[in-house]
Every structure is written in structure tokens, then in C-alpha cells.
Design a protein around this motif. Structure first.
Motif, mmCIF file in Angstrom:
data_model
loop_
_atom_site.group_PDB
_atom_site.id
_atom_site.type_symbol
_atom_site.label_atom_id
_atom_site.label_comp_id
_atom_site.label_asym_id
_atom_site.label_seq_id
_atom_site.Cartn_x
_atom_site.Cartn_y
_atom_site.Cartn_z
ATOM 1 N N GLY A 1 -48.593 -11.972 -4.371
ATOM 2 C CA GLY A 1 -47.177 -11.826 -4.078
ATOM 3 C C GLY A 1 -46.577 -10.517 -4.551
ATOM 4 N N GLY A 2 -47.402 -9.660 -5.181
ATOM 5 C CA GLY A 2 -46.922 -8.352 -5.607
ATOM 6 C C GLY A 2 -46.460 -8.279 -7.037
ATOM 7 N N GLY A 3 -46.649 -9.343 -7.821
ATOM 8 C CA GLY A 3 -46.222 -9.345 -9.212
ATOM 9 C C GLY A 3 -47.299 -8.852 -10.159
ATOM 10 N N ASP A 4 -46.879 -8.357 -11.310
ATOM 11 C CA ASP A 4 -47.817 -7.944 -12.354
ATOM 12 C C ASP A 4 -48.228 -9.154 -13.187
ATOM 13 O OD1 ASP A 4 -47.529 -5.316 -11.527
ATOM 14 O OD2 ASP A 4 -45.957 -4.868 -12.994
ATOM 15 N N ALA A 5 -49.409 -9.063 -13.808
ATOM 16 C CA ALA A 5 -49.899 -10.189 -14.600
ATOM 17 C C ALA A 5 -50.703 -9.688 -15.798
ATOM 18 C CB ALA A 5 -50.773 -11.108 -13.752
ATOM 19 N N LEU A 6 -50.577 -10.392 -16.913
ATOM 20 C CA LEU A 6 -51.437 -10.197 -18.076
ATOM 21 C C LEU A 6 -52.229 -11.485 -18.239
ATOM 22 C CD1 LEU A 6 -52.461 -8.786 -20.626
ATOM 23 C CD2 LEU A 6 -50.468 -9.682 -21.840
ATOM 24 N N VAL A 7 -53.552 -11.388 -18.185
ATOM 25 C CA VAL A 7 -54.418 -12.565 -18.171
ATOM 26 C C VAL A 7 -55.305 -12.557 -19.404
ATOM 27 C CG1 VAL A 7 -56.230 -13.777 -16.909
ATOM 28 C CG2 VAL A 7 -54.402 -12.594 -15.655
ATOM 29 N N LEU A 8 -55.152 -13.576 -20.244
ATOM 30 C CA LEU A 8 -55.994 -13.762 -21.423
ATOM 31 C C LEU A 8 -56.832 -15.014 -21.196
ATOM 32 C CD1 LEU A 8 -53.274 -13.167 -24.191
ATOM 33 C CD2 LEU A 8 -54.624 -11.475 -22.946
ATOM 34 N N MET A 9 -58.093 -14.801 -20.883
ATOM 35 C CA MET A 9 -59.011 -15.917 -20.615
ATOM 36 C C MET A 9 -60.327 -15.651 -21.322
ATOM 37 S SD MET A 9 -58.705 -16.755 -16.535
ATOM 38 C CE MET A 9 -57.209 -17.427 -15.792
ATOM 39 N N PRO A 10 -60.998 -16.700 -21.796
ATOM 40 C CA PRO A 10 -62.277 -16.488 -22.469
ATOM 41 C C PRO A 10 -63.359 -16.041 -21.500
ATOM 42 C CG PRO A 10 -61.905 -18.818 -22.141
ATOM 43 C CD PRO A 10 -60.648 -18.122 -21.721
ATOM 44 N N THR A 11 -64.403 -15.449 -22.052
ATOM 45 C CA THR A 11 -65.556 -15.062 -21.256
ATOM 46 C C THR A 11 -66.106 -16.282 -20.523
ATOM 47 O OG1 THR A 11 -66.108 -13.355 -22.856
ATOM 48 C CG2 THR A 11 -67.846 -14.025 -21.352
ATOM 49 N N GLY A 12 -66.420 -16.102 -19.254
ATOM 50 C CA GLY A 12 -66.964 -17.191 -18.461
ATOM 51 C C GLY A 12 -65.921 -18.039 -17.765
ATOM 52 N N ALA A 13 -64.621 -17.707 -17.945
ATOM 53 C CA ALA A 13 -63.561 -18.513 -17.342
ATOM 54 C C ALA A 13 -63.197 -18.043 -15.933
ATOM 55 C CB ALA A 13 -62.315 -18.489 -18.220
ATOM 56 N N GLY A 14 -63.828 -16.958 -15.466
ATOM 57 C CA GLY A 14 -63.586 -16.505 -14.103
ATOM 58 C C GLY A 14 -62.454 -15.508 -13.965
ATOM 59 N N LYS A 15 -62.354 -14.558 -14.916
ATOM 60 C CA LYS A 15 -61.296 -13.546 -14.837
ATOM 61 C C LYS A 15 -61.461 -12.660 -13.601
ATOM 62 C CE LYS A 15 -61.994 -11.711 -18.859
ATOM 63 N NZ LYS A 15 -63.043 -12.643 -19.324
ATOM 64 N N SER A 16 -62.705 -12.336 -13.247
ATOM 65 C CA SER A 16 -62.929 -11.403 -12.133
ATOM 66 C C SER A 16 -62.318 -11.914 -10.832
ATOM 67 C CB SER A 16 -64.427 -11.154 -11.945
ATOM 68 O OG SER A 16 -64.985 -10.533 -13.080
ATOM 69 N N LEU A 17 -62.405 -13.216 -10.599
ATOM 70 C CA LEU A 17 -61.834 -13.772 -9.369
ATOM 71 C C LEU A 17 -60.326 -13.559 -9.308
ATOM 72 C CD1 LEU A 17 -63.732 -17.168 -8.960
ATOM 73 C CD2 LEU A 17 -63.911 -15.144 -7.494
ATOM 74 N N CYS A 18 -59.690 -13.405 -10.468
ATOM 75 C CA CYS A 18 -58.237 -13.254 -10.502
ATOM 76 C C CYS A 18 -57.778 -11.947 -9.862
ATOM 77 C CB CYS A 18 -57.728 -13.330 -11.937
ATOM 78 S SG CYS A 18 -57.884 -14.979 -12.675
ATOM 79 N N TYR A 19 -58.669 -10.948 -9.798
ATOM 80 C CA TYR A 19 -58.309 -9.729 -9.072
ATOM 81 C C TYR A 19 -59.144 -9.521 -7.817
ATOM 82 C CZ TYR A 19 -62.220 -7.535 -11.668
ATOM 83 O OH TYR A 19 -63.452 -7.230 -12.204
ATOM 84 N N GLN A 20 -60.360 -10.096 -7.773
ATOM 85 C CA GLN A 20 -61.186 -9.914 -6.583
ATOM 86 C C GLN A 20 -60.592 -10.626 -5.372
ATOM 87 O OE1 GLN A 20 -64.941 -11.323 -8.088
ATOM 88 N NE2 GLN A 20 -65.559 -9.305 -8.857
ATOM 89 N N VAL A 21 -60.125 -11.853 -5.562
ATOM 90 C CA VAL A 21 -59.534 -12.592 -4.436
ATOM 91 C C VAL A 21 -58.274 -11.892 -3.920
ATOM 92 C CG1 VAL A 21 -58.443 -14.754 -3.730
ATOM 93 C CG2 VAL A 21 -60.575 -14.804 -5.048
ATOM 94 N N PRO A 22 -57.311 -11.517 -4.790
ATOM 95 C CA PRO A 22 -56.147 -10.788 -4.275
ATOM 96 C C PRO A 22 -56.504 -9.478 -3.583
ATOM 97 C CG PRO A 22 -55.682 -11.612 -6.468
ATOM 98 C CD PRO A 22 -57.149 -11.848 -6.224
ATOM 99 N N ALA A 23 -57.537 -8.798 -4.068
ATOM 100 C CA ALA A 23 -57.940 -7.534 -3.439
ATOM 101 C C ALA A 23 -58.414 -7.767 -2.008
ATOM 102 C CB ALA A 23 -59.040 -6.864 -4.258
ATOM 103 N N LEU A 24 -59.008 -8.940 -1.747
ATOM 104 C CA LEU A 24 -59.474 -9.258 -0.395
ATOM 105 C C LEU A 24 -58.345 -9.784 0.488
ATOM 106 C CD1 LEU A 24 -62.885 -10.941 -1.273
ATOM 107 C CD2 LEU A 24 -62.518 -8.666 -0.334
ATOM 108 N N VAL A 25 -57.318 -10.347 -0.139
ATOM 109 C CA VAL A 25 -56.203 -10.901 0.631
ATOM 110 C C VAL A 25 -55.180 -9.820 0.973
ATOM 111 C CG1 VAL A 25 -54.258 -12.516 0.562
ATOM 112 C CG2 VAL A 25 -56.498 -13.217 -0.317
ATOM 113 N N ARG A 26 -54.863 -8.965 0.009
ATOM 114 C CA ARG A 26 -53.855 -7.927 0.231
ATOM 115 C C ARG A 26 -54.432 -6.758 1.023
ATOM 116 N NH1 ARG A 26 -49.263 -7.635 -2.795
ATOM 117 N NH2 ARG A 26 -49.381 -5.356 -2.835
ATOM 118 N N PRO A 27 -53.622 -6.075 1.814
ATOM 119 C CA PRO A 27 -54.109 -4.896 2.528
ATOM 120 C C PRO A 27 -54.404 -3.759 1.562
ATOM 121 C CG PRO A 27 -51.738 -5.150 2.838
ATOM 122 C CD PRO A 27 -52.212 -6.392 2.152
ATOM 123 N N GLY A 28 -55.450 -3.001 1.846
ATOM 124 C CA GLY A 28 -55.815 -1.873 1.007
ATOM 125 C C GLY A 28 -57.007 -2.170 0.115
ATOM 126 N N THR A 29 -57.233 -1.286 -0.833
ATOM 127 C CA THR A 29 -58.381 -1.358 -1.733
ATOM 128 C C THR A 29 -57.926 -1.732 -3.135
ATOM 129 O OG1 THR A 29 -59.539 0.366 -0.488
ATOM 130 C CG2 THR A 29 -60.300 -0.040 -2.734
#
Length: 611
Positions: A40-68
Motif C-alpha cells: 500500500g506504499g507505507g513504511d515498515a520496521l519489522v523485528l522478527m526472529p531468524t527463520g520467521a520469514g522476514k524475506s517474504l515481507c519484502y519479496q512479495v511486495p516487490a513482485l506485486v508493486r510495479p518496478g524493482t
């Protein structure tokens, strides 16, 4: 290096992307909320333990939003593996760093400008290069992901000065959402991340830092390499793991020791040639059952899921560092061990390092606060997990999966021994003399060593008054008084001195509770099986198929030049062994098998199942 597919993944809703690209039916925990915020265009600070899937939190939006999606990562050595993992999913990814040839960088730049990249990885140093900034301005950016965001904090354990420049992203690209992520942050560190990255308006997502599959154990040092060898032979034979040492010399000597004992171990520290470090890291990621012996220069961002143990042969400098390093164990959710050998010499060494460190008094106070918290974790008689999570501002119940829960230590009234020891230090100070723990203990035990006799310390009133404890027990008292800040190390020679709090003990105004280790149970622990808890249960036929699938995966990964987990995780292969699919549509229904992997490896996987 550019990872491309013949057709880019179709943009859709976040859930559609999660299912089609990554092969998962649903988001975990707070992932969906984070993804929706960034999409939705908002900024986020994400504190999650290792193995909790932090990468998906930016990989999925990168595929949904236009651009790189532009990912800032401090780990040049791991960017290739990150790109390879995305390529296996059919995601178009690339990196720009100093390891590339000029023609490789130009290919990546051209792909970015043509809109042919879903994700682009950069080291923070690249953003200090004007050409990089100009390049980014000429393309379309979906989001900025700042990984390992704790590197921006002077309170953190991996401070990187180049992270301080990343606030400029919000100034140059005010309409591009930013997401900062870390697995390690106290409230003070999180506040500093917000301030330094100018994320005051970001939505904060704080998950539980608990890693229930990790068993925390802290033992007293007694020939630590032999203790480590016993741990590996009795509990982790053939397992992949990481051993952390404080010095490069210790890393090299420990690696030689383990290899001599028949355990394949590789060294990793900043003193090694860069090519050697890269080769050792690649072997650790790709070959099963290797042990990496390293300084803290190794490990941040490591995605290897099957690290079954992390062992420390020296005391970590902070709870954050300890948590970050132990968090590299058990990323697959299966049982793992975090083992630390700790002794009085560690405390003295760390105090000396703080006293001689660069920086002002405030900096040294921060280092001392970090060490005090680490000592409190080592000396606690309560559940270690409760103490660990409390440090990060989170509450927990006793876990039943740490040494203080399974073998509760006893406490005893150590007020009188503490008074004797503090009195010995005070009487030496009265003579304007300071000595280390060994000499003070000799005085208390009445040992007429040449040094004690020569210095006339047999005349002290405290000489020989401590025979109720042996030398090792007295060293334990010293260690615990240092941890409780009732005693301090005065200088670079490890000499002992009193603190402001010492007087209350000497005057009898304060009691001192000390920890007594529980007697060791006879025999040794049995080796943990990585599939013992939380894994898909298989019968004998299923286990045989699972092993065949793992063999196929190893060969496939070697041929592709990627780590085995990039092909499929163990959890996915176990599910395949359970279901025994006979068609691609059945295979597609298994968690962890997205469209890209189904197309690339699905037919071969079915052949193994049918064989």
C-alpha cells in the motif's frame, strides 16, 4: 549475475504471488500485515526472529508493486546465493557489488533500466557511489528493503558506518516505501533504527523473538575443545554446525583440532584470503555435515536451514550478538543446540578489552552494559529463555528446553565467602597493591607459593581463611561477583578491585546468593534427531524414499552449483515422501513447491518417487 525467466511472474494479489511463486498456502504470523502495509506504499520496521520469514515481507511486495525492489544487504559474499534461491523460484533477480566484472555490472544495469528485474541487491557501500544513485534514479523502484537494519545502531553488535547514509533514501525517493528488517533489536536499538533511518512514520511489527526449537546450554569451561568434541560426538555426529571463537588464532587452532579428531571443519575469519573465505563459505552452504569455525565475521544472513548446533568457545560480547549467532541454528524449525562454554578468564578478557577500547567513556559504558547483560544470562538460576526474551522486552514462561529448566541449579548463601574475597582485595588495596584472581585465591587458600611468600602476603589476616572452598569454587565466586558487579577488573592486567556496591556486602548489609551447578547426570545425552519434533512422521518406506529424494537433491544442487536447500528444503521433501505424488498437480499442492520449481524440477522429482 542476472537471474531471468522467459516470462516474469504474473503480478497479482500478495496471496496469489505467495502461492504461485513461493508455493505456500498462507502467510505466517504478521507477514500478511507487513506485506499489505508495504504494498500500500507505507513504511515498515519489522523485528522478527531468524527463520520467521522476514524475506517474504519484502519479496512479495516487490513482485506485486510495479518496478524493482532494491534490497540493501551488508553481505556481498551471500548475494549470489540469494539470487540463486530466487532464480529457482522463477524470480528475476540480480546484484551489484565489487566482486563483479565490468561487463557483468553493465548487464545488470541494463536489465534494471529495461524493467527486467524484480529484485536488485546492493551493499550499503554502493549507495555512496554517485553512479549507483544516478542509475537507480533512471529506473522504477518498487520499494527499498534495508536488511540487517540493526547495523545502523551504535547499540547493536554489527555496527556498519555505511548504514548511516541510508536515511537519504527517504529524501531522494519520498514516494517509495521503505521496509527495515532485523532479527535482533532491543527497545533501544529499535529506537535508534527509527531515528537514524528516519522511519518515525513507519508501522512497527514486533514478533516474538522466541525460538522454541533451540535448546540453550551454558557450561563452565573445563578444557573447552574437549568439551566441544564430546558434544559433537555424542549429540551431533555428522551434523552441520558453527563454532564461534573470539580470536583468529583460536579459530585456526580449533579447526585443526577438529580435523585431527576426524570432524571436517573449515576456518573463517578476516585474516584469511578473501578467496579462501568465499570457498569455505560455499562449501559450508553446499556440502552436508561440515563444521564452520569462525569469528563473528561469519554468519550474518546465512540461509542454511539445517544448522543443527551453534557452539561458542568464548563469551559473546553482548546478548544481541549471542542471540544473532545462536539464531543461525535450526532455521528449519527442527531441534537445535546453542552451547556456550564460559569461564572466569572470559570475564577478565572482556573487561580488559572494554577498558582498552577506542571511543569515549559513554562508548565504554555501553560495552560494559552489554557485557553485564551477557554475564547475567550466563549466571542466571532462572530459565535462560525467560532471561533472554526479557532482555528484548518480551515476557515468557519457563521453557523446559534449556539447561536451567532441565537441570535446575541450586543457589547457596555465598555472603561469607564473598566477604572473605572482597576483604582480601580490600586489604591488598590498603597496601596499594592489586592482583588477579589466581593470586587472591592463593591467599584465601593459604597457599605458600613463592610469589605469596616473597610479597609477604602470608602476614595478611585473610591468609588461609578460605579453605572451605577449593580453587575452582573460589574462581566461580570471583566470576559471579564480577557478574553481579560486586567486583571489577581494574586494568589491562586483570587485577581485581572493589566497586561501590562492595561496601554493603563487607558491612553485612547485603546478602549474596551464588549459583551452584547441579551434579552431572551419569552417562551422556543421546543424539538429537533433526526429525524428532515438528517434522512429518514417516514409516520405513517413507524414510527410504526421503533419503532417495535427498540424494537426488544433492546431485541436482551440485549440478546447478547451488546449495541443496535452494532446490528444496527437507520439510518439502518429507511431505513429498509422505504423499508420494504421481502427477504434477499433486506435487504442486505440496508446501514449498511454486510454479518455478515445479517447472524446473517437478518431472525429475516424480521420477524419483516412481522409482
Amino acid at each position: 549475475m542476472v537471474s531471468t525467466t522467459t516470462t516474469p511472474p504474473d503480478a497479482g494479489t500478495p496471496l496469489e504471488v505467495l502461492r504461485t511463486v513461493f508455493g505456500y498456502d498462507s502467510f505466517r504470523g504478521q507477514q500478511a500485515e507487513v506485506v499489505d502495509t508495504v504494498v500500500g506504499g507505507g513504511d515498515a520496521l519489522v523485528l522478527m526472529p531468524t527463520g520467521a520469514g522476514k524475506s517474504l515481507c519484502y519479496q512479495v511486495p516487490a513482485l506485486v508493486r510495479p518496478g524493482t525492489g532494491v534490497v540493501i544487504s551488508p553481505l556481498i559474499a551471500l548475494m549470489q546465493d540469494q539470487v540463486d534461491a530466487l532464480a529457482a523460484l522463477g524470480v528475476r533477480a540480480a546484484f551489484l557489488n565489487s566482486s563483479q566484472r565490468l561487463d557483468e555490472r553493465r548487464d545488470v544495469e541494463a536489465a534494471y533500466l529495461a524493467g527486467e528485474l524484480d529484485l536488485l541487491y546492493l551493499a550499503p557501500e554502493r549507495l555512496n557511489v554517485p553512479d549507483t544513485v544516478r542509475l537507480l534514479e533512471r529506473g522504477r523502484i518498487a520499494l527499498f528493503a534495508i536488511d540487517e537494519a540493526h547495523c545502523v545502531s551504535a547499540w547493536g553488535h554489527d555496527f556498519r558506518p555505511d548504514y548511516l547514509t541510508l536515511a537519504m533514501l527517504g529524501h531522494r525517493w519520498p514516494d517509495v516505501p521503505r521496509i527495515a528488517l532485523t532479527a535482533t533489536a532491543t527497545e533501544a536499538t529499535a529506537a535508534e533504527i527509527v531515528t537514524r533511518l528516519e522511519l518515525q512514520d513507519a508501522t512497527q511489527f514486533v514478533a516474538s523473538f522466541d525460538r522454541p526449537n533451540i535448546e540453550y546450554r551454558i557450561v563452565g569451561k573445563d578444557s573447552p575443545r574437549q568439551q566441544l568434541l564430546t558434544l559433537l560426538r555424542t549429540e551431533h555426529a555428522g551434523d552441520a554446525g558453527i563454532v564461534y571463537c573470539l580470536s583468529r588464532k583460536s579459530v585456526d587452532e580449533t579447526a585443526v583440532f577438529l580435523n585431527r579428531e576426524g570432524i571436517t571443519a573449515l576456518p573463517y575469519h578476516a585474516g584469511l584470503d578473501g578467496a579462501v573465505r568465499a570457498r569455505n563459505q560455499a562449501r559450508f552452504l553446499r556440502e552436508p555435515g561440515l563444521v564452520m569455525v569462525a569469528t563473528i565475521a561469519f554468519g550474518m544472513g546465512i540461509d542454511k536451514p539445517d544448522v543443527r548446533f551453534v557452539a561458542h568457545l568464548d563469551l559473546p560480547k553482548s546478548v544481541e550478538g549471542y542471540y544473532q549467532e545462536t539464531g543461525r541454528a535450526g532455521r528449519d524449525g527442527q531441534p537445535a543446540t546453542a552451547w556456550l562454554a564460559y569461564g572466569l578468564a572470559d570475564v577478565v578478557s572482556q573487561r580488559k578489552m572494554i577498558d582498552s577500547s577506542d571511543g569515549d567513556a559513554a562508548h565504554r559504558r555501553r560495552l560494559a552494559a552489554h557485557l553485564d547483560a551477557m554475564l547475567a544470562l550466563c549466571e542466571t538460576v532462572e530459565c535462560r529463555r525467560v532471561q533472554l526474551l526479557a532482555y528484548f522486552g518480551q515476557q515468557a514462561e519457563p521453557c523446559g528446553n534449556c539447561d536451567t529448566c532441565t537441570s535446575p541449579p541450586q543457589t547457596w548463601d555465598g555472603t561469607v565467602p564473598a566477604q572473605k574475597l572482597l576483604s582480601a582485595v580490600w586489604r591488598l588495596a590498603d597496601r596499594r597493591q592489586r592482583y588477579g584472581a589466581g593470586h587472591v585465591v592463593d591467599i584465601l587458600l593459604g597457599n605458600t607459593t613463592p610469589r605469596v611468600t616473597q610479597l609477604g602476603h602470608t602476614d595478611l589476616t585473610v591468609f588461609g581463611i578460605g579453605t572451605e572452598l577449593d580453587a575452582n569454587e573460589w574462581r566461580g565466586v570471583v566470576r559471579q561477583l564480577l557478574a553481579q558487579q560486586l567486583l571489577s577488573v581494574a586494568d589491562g592486567y586483570g587485577t581485581l578491585t572493589l566497586t561501590e556496591a562492595s561496601g554493603a556486602v563487607l558491612r553485612g548489609e547485603r546478602t549474596v546468593a551464588l549459583r551452584r551447578e547441579a551434579p552431572k547426570a551419569a552417562g551422556t545425552r543421546t543424539r538429537k534427531k533433526s526429525s524428532a519434533a515438528g517434522a512429518v512422521p514417516l514409516d520405513a518406506t517413507g524414510e527410504e524414499l526421503f533419503e532417495r529424494l535427498r540424494g537426488w537433491r544433492s546431485a541436482t544442487a551440485k549440478e546447478a552449483g547451488v546449495p541443496p536447500y535452494v532446490v528444496f528444503h527437507d520439510a518439502t521433501l518429507r511431505q513429498v515422501a509422505l504423499v508420494a505424488p504421481t502427477a504434477l498437480d499433486q506435487l504442486a499442492a505440496i508446501s514449498g513447491i511454486g510454479a518455478g520449481k515445479l517447472e524446473k524440477w517437478g518431472p525429475a522429482l516424480l521420477e524419483v518417487v516412481g522409482g
